[in-house]
Design a protein around this motif. Structure first.
Motif, PDB file in Angstrom:
ATOM      1  N   LEU A   1     150.126  13.027  77.247  1.00  0.00           N
ATOM      2  CA  LEU A   1     151.414  13.514  77.526  1.00  0.00           C
ATOM      3  C   LEU A   1     151.781  14.651  76.850  1.00  0.00           C
ATOM      4  N   ALA A   2     151.366  14.841  75.402  1.00  0.00           N
ATOM      5  CA  ALA A   2     152.085  15.199  74.561  1.00  0.00           C
ATOM      6  C   ALA A   2     151.355  16.726  74.538  1.00  0.00           C
ATOM      7  N   TYR A   3     150.072  16.845  74.876  1.00  0.00           N
ATOM      8  CA  TYR A   3     149.543  18.013  75.226  1.00  0.00           C
ATOM      9  C   TYR A   3     149.727  18.701  76.088  1.00  0.00           C
ATOM     10  N   TYR A   4     150.007  17.636  76.963  1.00  0.00           N
ATOM     11  CA  TYR A   4     150.265  18.431  78.434  1.00  0.00           C
ATOM     12  C   TYR A   4     151.561  19.664  77.867  1.00  0.00           C
ATOM     13  N   PHE A   5     153.166  18.623  77.914  1.00  0.00           N
ATOM     14  CA  PHE A   5     153.505  19.336  77.289  1.00  0.00           C
ATOM     15  C   PHE A   5     153.809  20.513  76.504  1.00  0.00           C
TER      16      PHE A   5
ATOM     17  N   ARG B   1     152.103  23.360  77.931  1.00  0.00           N
ATOM     18  CA  ARG B   1     152.450  24.094  79.111  1.00  0.00           C
ATOM     19  C   ARG B   1     153.787  24.562  78.515  1.00  0.00           C
ATOM     20  N   LYS B   2     154.407  24.472  77.137  1.00  0.00           N
ATOM     21  CA  LYS B   2     155.292  25.216  76.672  1.00  0.00           C
ATOM     22  C   LYS B   2     154.428  26.626  75.564  1.00  0.00           C
ATOM     23  N   GLY B   3     153.129  26.314  75.229  1.00  0.00           N
ATOM     24  CA  GLY B   3     152.481  27.095  74.435  1.00  0.00           C
ATOM     25  C   GLY B   3     152.260  28.397  75.682  1.00  0.00           C
ATOM     26  N   ARG B   4     151.686  27.976  77.022  1.00  0.00           N
ATOM     27  CA  ARG B   4     151.688  28.929  77.418  1.00  0.00           C
ATOM     28  C   ARG B   4     153.277  30.107  78.468  1.00  0.00           C
ATOM     29  N   ARG B   5     154.058  28.935  78.504  1.00  0.00           N
ATOM     30  CA  ARG B   5     155.618  29.841  78.376  1.00  0.00           C
ATOM     31  C   ARG B   5     155.816  30.530  78.006  1.00  0.00           C
TER      32      ARG B   5
ATOM     33  N   ALA C   1     154.026  32.407  75.266  1.00  0.00           N
ATOM     34  CA  ALA C   1     152.892  32.956  75.277  1.00  0.00           C
ATOM     35  C   ALA C   1     153.908  34.199  76.515  1.00  0.00           C
ATOM     36  N   ALA C   2     153.762  33.687  77.766  1.00  0.00           N
ATOM     37  CA  ALA C   2     154.383  35.363  79.349  1.00  0.00           C
ATOM     38  C   ALA C   2     155.595  35.454  78.702  1.00  0.00           C
ATOM     39  N   ALA C   3     156.232  34.570  78.034  1.00  0.00           N
ATOM     40  CA  ALA C   3     157.403  35.461  77.801  1.00  0.00           C
ATOM     41  C   ALA C   3     157.317  36.163  76.597  1.00  0.00           C
ATOM     42  N   ALA C   4     156.319  35.927  75.554  1.00  0.00           N
ATOM     43  CA  ALA C   4     155.780  37.205  75.029  1.00  0.00           C
ATOM     44  C   ALA C   4     155.410  38.081  75.518  1.00  0.00           C
ATOM     45  N   ALA C   5     154.614  38.428  76.224  1.00  0.00           N
ATOM     46  CA  ALA C   5     153.856  39.009  76.777  1.00  0.00           C
ATOM     47  C   ALA C   5     155.009  40.574  78.215  1.00  0.00           C
ATOM     48  N   ALA C   6     155.607  39.680  78.271  1.00  0.00           N
ATOM     49  CA  ALA C   6     157.009  39.735  79.011  1.00  0.00           C
ATOM     50  C   ALA C   6     157.757  41.320  78.483  1.00  0.00           C
ATOM     51  N   ALA C   7     157.795  40.726  76.890  1.00  0.00           N
ATOM     52  CA  ALA C   7     158.723  41.196  76.316  1.00  0.00           C
ATOM     53  C   ALA C   7     158.339  41.801  75.477  1.00  0.00           C
ATOM     54  N   THR C   8     156.840  42.561  75.539  1.00  0.00           N
ATOM     55  CA  THR C   8     156.139  43.344  74.656  1.00  0.00           C
ATOM     56  C   THR C   8     156.390  44.293  75.816  1.00  0.00           C
ATOM     57  N   ALA C   9     155.572  43.933  77.612  1.00  0.00           N
ATOM     58  CA  ALA C   9     155.844  44.790  78.141  1.00  0.00           C
ATOM     59  C   ALA C   9     156.837  45.541  78.968  1.00  0.00           C
ATOM     60  N   ALA C  10     158.048  44.730  78.895  1.00  0.00           N
ATOM     61  CA  ALA C  10     159.753  45.408  78.615  1.00  0.00           C
ATOM     62  C   ALA C  10     159.617  46.627  78.030  1.00  0.00           C
TER      63      ALA C  10
END
Length: 122
Positions: free
Chosen positions: A84-88, A91-95, A97-106
């Motif tokens: 469970l800890a690995y899954y969460f 999931r948090k790491g992907r979120r 990374a997506a936020a960082a990618a959106a921030a650099t793309a904006a």
């Protein structure tokens, strides 16, 4: 104290109360094995109600002692918590990374093409 810290403290106190209250209130007093699991309690109830009952099947592996059974149960719980800890964590790491990618793309999308460096050069 932040809202998250208050919630975490409240949850920690709740868990501690769940662990301590049965012992403090003496809920297990007067029983041979006060805090047995549901399996043992069900077996005792079945034996009391119908003494000639025969189980449908036998366990694949029966540990030689209660301590080993408890250790295997704890190992199972630890492995489950790790999964469970690995899954969460993933999931948090992907979120993040997506936020960082959106921030650099904006900022790149906000600036018109070919004018990214002209304001700094002026």
């Amino acid at each position: 104290m932040t809202r998250n810290a208050k919630i975490n403290t409240l949850l920690l106190l709740l868990v501690a109360a769940l662990a301590v209250l049965p012992l403090a209130l003496g809920l297990g007093e007067g029983k041979e094995e006060p805090f047995t699991g549901a399996d043992a309690q069900a077996e005792a109830a079945i034996t009391e109600l119908k003494p000639d009952y025969e189980p449908w099947f036998t366990p694949l592996y029966e540990p030689p002692s209660g301590e080993i059974e408890s250790a295997l149960f704890a190992l199972q719980a630890a492995l489950g918590a790790g999964v469970l800890a690995y899954y969460f964590g993933v999931r948090k790491g992907r979120r993040q990374a997506a936020a960082a990618a959106a921030a650099t793309a904006a900022p790149a999308a906000a600036a018109p093409a070919g004018t990214a460096g002209t304001a700094a050069e002026s």
